[in-house]
Design a protein around this motif. Sequence first.
Motif, PDB file in Angstrom:
ATOM      1  N   ILE A  36       0.828  -1.209   0.000  1.00 41.07           N
ATOM      2  CA  ILE A  36       0.000   0.000   0.000  1.00 41.07           C
ATOM      3  C   ILE A  36       0.863   1.259   0.000  1.00 41.07           C
ATOM      4  N   ALA A  40       1.618   4.933  -2.913  1.00 36.18           N
ATOM      5  CA  ALA A  40       1.514   6.241  -2.260  1.00 36.18           C
ATOM      6  C   ALA A  40       2.851   6.980  -2.344  1.00 36.18           C
ATOM      7  N   SER A 164      -0.314   0.486   7.396  1.00 35.86           N
ATOM      8  CA  SER A 164      -0.153   1.509   6.361  1.00 35.86           C
ATOM      9  C   SER A 164      -0.763   2.844   6.765  1.00 35.86           C
ATOM     10  N   SER A 165      -1.516   2.861   7.867  1.00 29.62           N
ATOM     11  CA  SER A 165      -2.066   4.132   8.368  1.00 29.62           C
ATOM     12  C   SER A 165      -1.049   4.880   9.232  1.00 29.62           C
ATOM     13  N   ILE A 249      -8.373   4.555  -4.882  1.00 28.78           N
ATOM     14  CA  ILE A 249      -8.065   5.929  -4.485  1.00 28.78           C
ATOM     15  C   ILE A 249      -8.511   6.920  -5.555  1.00 28.78           C
ATOM     16  N   LEU A 256      -5.706   6.705   2.284  1.00 30.15           N
ATOM     17  CA  LEU A 256      -4.713   5.650   2.508  1.00 30.15           C
ATOM     18  C   LEU A 256      -5.079   4.828   3.750  1.00 30.15           C
TER      19      LEU A 256
END
Length: 407
Positions: A36, A40, A164-165, A249, A256
């Motif tokens: 992920i 980004a 991923s946060s 997205i 995200l």
Amino acid sequence: MTGIATEADAIAAKPGTFWLYSARALRGFGDGFAIIILPAYLTALGHDAAAVGIVATASLLGTALFTLAVGLIAPRHDLRTLMLFGAGLMIATGIAFPQFEHLLLIALVAFIGTINPSAGDLGVLVPLEHAMLARGAADEDRTRIFARYSLIGALSTAIGSLASSLPDMLVSAGLTWLGALRLMFYAYAGLGLVSAVLYRRLPHARAEAQSSAPLGPSRRTVYRLAALFSIDALAGGFVAQSLLVLWLIERFDLSLSAAGLFFFWASTLSAFSYLVAAWLAKRIGLVNTMVFTHIPSSVFLIVAAFAPNLHVALALLSLRAALSQMDVPTRTSYVMAVVTPAERPAAASVTAVPRSLASAVSPAIAGVLLMTSLSGLPLILCGTLKIAYDLALLVSFRHVKPPEEAA
């Protein structure tokens, strides 16, 4: 082994299996957030969807090359030593990614490194771990062992998706967005270091080589399976998880953190489906389990391409996740069952390499297709090709039974 393992082999396998499962959990956790974070990171550097596809293609091509090399040399080398090499490559990958911003250099790191942009279990360590697990496993236990291996990998990947946060939290703490993403890559390198420590605790083991040729009497079967698996992988490359994140997205403006939460639940559904797959395979057979769980998942994916809103899309993708990975432990068990013990490392590699090569073709194409008016076209192509693969597998191998089914 194709026969019942000796008691000594079974006892020797148990300590190593624990450390192997533990290392698989760490790798899965790292892959969960890296999949992920990667798109980004590229987007934050100013690269578009086509660039994400190029990096994904480079990663899968490199995976294929290294997996082939490892599979060919594994019968003549210590499996533990080769796993330590793979862990070292994971460390180097996490350190190298944050150092570069130019697309070509990032693609080069992706080619050499271990970050897998898809949700499938590909990589230089996979055939080695499969060969180690198959040692000392009785025929009736083999599928359950691989189901447990896949379950651990999927659950740890799910938890990694939640991680991923963390960049959002790090930004709140004062870091820049790029700085937070780079820190996640360093965390990935740290997981590689701990994996190396765990691999060092494995017993020394060599593949049970009986001749200089990596593949012998099962060569024809392995090549046929590899050809079919490559069709499945070509299809899967159109929805490599990094690209699926990007589609959600860009089409539905998913954050995200929300993407990480969704892929946590999707991976969790996939994880528990492995146990169902092992149970189902005992009743209807390995090939039937692969085929008749896969086809409905492909239908859900095709329909998701036309979803009118985010909630419908996520519901359909969740249904797909609950079914799409049930062929993973059954496929691995089937390959290990229909070859001789000496051929297992090479068989695992030879069936994995075409999958990596084939899946490397489609992400670059999918990246371009995501920029068209019909952004869901990669999902449609993936589902259609996977259904064709399932039907071909059923026709070609429905009569080739593993030992436990033949008995």
